[in-house]
Write a protein that holds these residues in place. Structure first.
Motif, PDB file in Angstrom:
ATOM      1  N   PHE A  17      -3.099  -9.234  -6.606  1.00  0.00           N
ATOM      2  CA  PHE A  17      -4.105  -8.546  -5.817  1.00  0.00           C
ATOM      3  C   PHE A  17      -4.715  -9.563  -4.882  1.00  0.00           C
ATOM      4  CE2 PHE A  17      -8.651  -7.203  -5.373  1.00  0.00           C
ATOM      5  CZ  PHE A  17      -8.398  -6.232  -4.431  1.00  0.00           C
ATOM      6  N   PHE A  18      -4.211  -9.564  -3.646  1.00  0.00           N
ATOM      7  CA  PHE A  18      -4.670 -10.515  -2.635  1.00  0.00           C
ATOM      8  C   PHE A  18      -4.539 -11.947  -3.143  1.00  0.00           C
ATOM      9  CE2 PHE A  18      -5.580  -6.774  -0.898  1.00  0.00           C
ATOM     10  CZ  PHE A  18      -6.768  -6.533  -0.254  1.00  0.00           C
ATOM     11  N   GLU A 115       1.944  -1.479   3.130  1.00  0.00           N
ATOM     12  CA  GLU A 115       2.586  -1.765   1.844  1.00  0.00           C
ATOM     13  C   GLU A 115       3.618  -0.700   1.517  1.00  0.00           C
ATOM     14  OE1 GLU A 115       3.443  -3.847  -1.536  1.00  0.00           O
ATOM     15  OE2 GLU A 115       1.870  -4.468  -0.159  1.00  0.00           O
ATOM     16  N   PRO A 252      -5.465  -1.904  -3.795  1.00  0.00           N
ATOM     17  CA  PRO A 252      -4.263  -2.750  -3.742  1.00  0.00           C
ATOM     18  C   PRO A 252      -3.196  -2.266  -2.756  1.00  0.00           C
ATOM     19  CG  PRO A 252      -4.954  -2.460  -6.008  1.00  0.00           C
ATOM     20  CD  PRO A 252      -5.786  -1.514  -5.191  1.00  0.00           C
ATOM     21  N   LYS A 255      -3.806  -3.816   1.456  1.00  0.00           N
ATOM     22  CA  LYS A 255      -4.027  -5.232   1.771  1.00  0.00           C
ATOM     23  C   LYS A 255      -4.003  -5.504   3.273  1.00  0.00           C
ATOM     24  CE  LYS A 255      -2.068  -9.842   1.102  1.00  0.00           C
ATOM     25  NZ  LYS A 255      -1.023 -10.669   0.453  1.00  0.00           N
ATOM     26  N   THR A 256      -2.968  -5.055   3.955  1.00  0.00           N
ATOM     27  CA  THR A 256      -2.833  -5.318   5.384  1.00  0.00           C
ATOM     28  C   THR A 256      -3.957  -4.660   6.177  1.00  0.00           C
ATOM     29  OG1 THR A 256      -0.431  -5.532   5.225  1.00  0.00           O
ATOM     30  CG2 THR A 256      -1.332  -5.002   7.394  1.00  0.00           C
ATOM     31  N   GLU A 259      -7.314  -6.456   5.781  1.00  0.00           N
ATOM     32  CA  GLU A 259      -7.358  -7.679   6.583  1.00  0.00           C
ATOM     33  C   GLU A 259      -7.542  -7.362   8.066  1.00  0.00           C
ATOM     34  OE1 GLU A 259      -3.750  -9.647   5.542  1.00  0.00           O
ATOM     35  OE2 GLU A 259      -4.562 -10.503   3.681  1.00  0.00           O
ATOM     36  N   PRO A 265     -11.611  -9.289   0.814  1.00  0.00           N
ATOM     37  CA  PRO A 265     -11.261  -8.644  -0.454  1.00  0.00           C
ATOM     38  C   PRO A 265     -12.467  -8.416  -1.361  1.00  0.00           C
ATOM     39  CG  PRO A 265      -9.632 -10.297   0.088  1.00  0.00           C
ATOM     40  CD  PRO A 265     -10.722 -10.436   1.122  1.00  0.00           C
TER      41      PRO A 265
END
Length: 447
Positions: A17-18, A115, A252, A255-256, A259, A265
């Motif tokens: 996770f990250f 993802e 989860p 993520k992309t 960011e 996070p």
């Protein structure tokens, strides 16, 4: 699928996770578990046999939420509490996390995430890498999707991965097939079961064991001050916690996007506001709900499984069409968790088709993260010997070779297609279903 509980625990330890491990040594993500590419080698086919056809159905990839954050009950309740100074310090942190997630998700709901695209492209790439003989010089593909945009996006991502190995552009027939892929929406009996079925007694037993009302109130009490807690209706703490748990499990997959939104996070680390023991309890309730409504439940022949009959009929018919004409190299379908799980049960896939002896501890028998993670899939891969007519087939669950209950497993994972077809035809016969029956009518009338 042996030792599912141990396997799932090991997987939980390995899911990043990250860049950091999950704080709980337990996979509480359930159906929102990210897809893990299989490790290890598949068993070689018998000498002389080559793959010739693939029948496939897969779930959409990792996704965004299915509704905007600011339309959720949890959002509205936290904002209402904030307006009357009803938040604790932890509640104020929760408010900021919800606002951060709202920023990430605005305008992207119902779609797959970056993802998810990576998951599907990887599955497509591996399909070509492992079975290049299937596709020939000018591949012909049938591609079925549902009305939901995330299945179209998933099909597109999968095809990017698959086509990377092609020398020529494939001929693709794409079509919508909600009857075979969203059968759970088309059955009045199942809709009634989902809302008010006999599963409720098993769920109540687990909830009582977990003292769920006290748990929801305890968690909410960390976020809301005593005065505001007194204003809540009986089910509002549960609704709030359920929404926040949903936020925790979707993060989860994003993520992309997190960011790109300039969010750290730590600013969407919802699980730290719930705590490990409560995450485990919430996931047990969530998993039992999936098991009872989408899986074997208390009856592997129950309505929650029998609704998958149209997809089995479709798999058999499309395989028969290949045997007769050989015109299509692969039938590819993209659907939902509610499609994959009952189909896996109906097929008798070991690890997906067993009734749990103890419904309060279903994880000893079945794990949603193992059967229906994001991008989960079922494949029938057919093999033929040069100059021969007999077909062998292996069944894969999430790209891993699966044993089929009721089959002779001495030559596992390669089954004679005639024998596997006979097994499934016998199942259909017991349900008074034929391969030419009207499946729309079947779903309307099945009880």
């Amino acid at each position: 699928m042996k030792n599912l509980r141990t396997t799932a625990l090991l997987i939980a330890l390995s899911i990043p996770f990250f860049g950091k491990a999950q704080k709980c040594n337990y996979n509480y993500l359930g159906t929102k578990t990210l897809y893990a590419a299989p490790s290890g080698k598949n068993k070689s086919a018998p000498v002389g046999y080559q793959p010739v056809f693939i029948n496939h159905v897969g779930r959409h990839g990792a996704r965004h939420l299915t509704k905007e954050v600011n339309t959720s009950f949890g959002y509205r309740l936290i904002m209402r509490a904030d307006s009357v100074n009803g938040l604790t310090s932890a509640g104020k942190k929760l408010k900021q996390m919800i606002l951060a997630l709202d920023k990430v998700e605005r305008g992207q709901v119902k779609s797959i995430s970056a993802e998810g695209k990576d998951e599907l492209q990887g599955i497509g790439q591996r399909m070509y890498k492992w079975y290049p003989q299937v596709f020939g010089s000018t591949p012909k593909l049938n591609v079925a999707i549902t009305k939901e945009v995330r299945t179209k996006q998933s099909a597109d991502a999968f095809l990017i991965g698959l086509k990377a190995g092609f020398k020529e552009e494939p001929k693709i027939k794409e079509y919508n097939d909600d009857t075979d892929l969203r059968f759970y929406d088309a059955s009045p009996a199942y809709v009634a079961f989902e809302e008010n079925g006999n599963w409720q007694a098993d769920m109540k037993q687990l909830q009582n064991r977990l003292n769920h009302v006290r748990m929801y109130n305890k968690i909410a009490d960390d976020w809301l001050n005593k005065a505001f807690m007194k204003t809540l209706k009986p089910d509002e703490a549960e609704k709030l916690v359920s929404d926040v748990f949903g936020f925790a499990t979707i993060v989860p997959s994003l993520k992309t996007e997190i960011e790109k939104a300039g969010v750290k996070p730590s600013e969407v680390d919802f699980d730290n506001l719930i705590g490990c023991s409560d995450l485990i309890s919430l996931s047990r309730i969530d998993m039992l709900d999936d098991y009872l409504k989408k899986g074997p439940g208390s009856d592997v022949n129950g309505i929650q499984v029998r609704i998958a009959v149209p997809l089995l009929v479709n798999f058999i018919n499309t395989t028969d069409d290949f045997i007769k004409s050989g015109q299509v190299n692969a039938d590819l379908r993209f659907a939902h968790a509610e499609t994959i799980s009952p189909f896996a049960t109906l097929l008798g896939i070991s690890g997906a088709d067993k009734v749990a002896p103890d419904m309060t501890n279903v994880g000893e028998t079945w794990w949603s993260s193992q059967v229906i993670p994001l991008s989960s899939n079922i494949q029938w891969v057919f093999y033929r010997k040069d100059g021969g007519n007999d077909l062998l087939v292996k069944v894969l669950l999430n790209e891993k070779e699966a044993k089929i209950t009721g089959m002779d497993n001495r030559n596992y994972p390669y089954y004679p297609w005639a024998a596997l077809r006979a097994l499934y035809m016998a199942k259909l016969s017991k349900l008074n279903v034929g391969l030419n029956d009207d499946m729309v009518k079947y779903l309307k009338e099945v009880k």
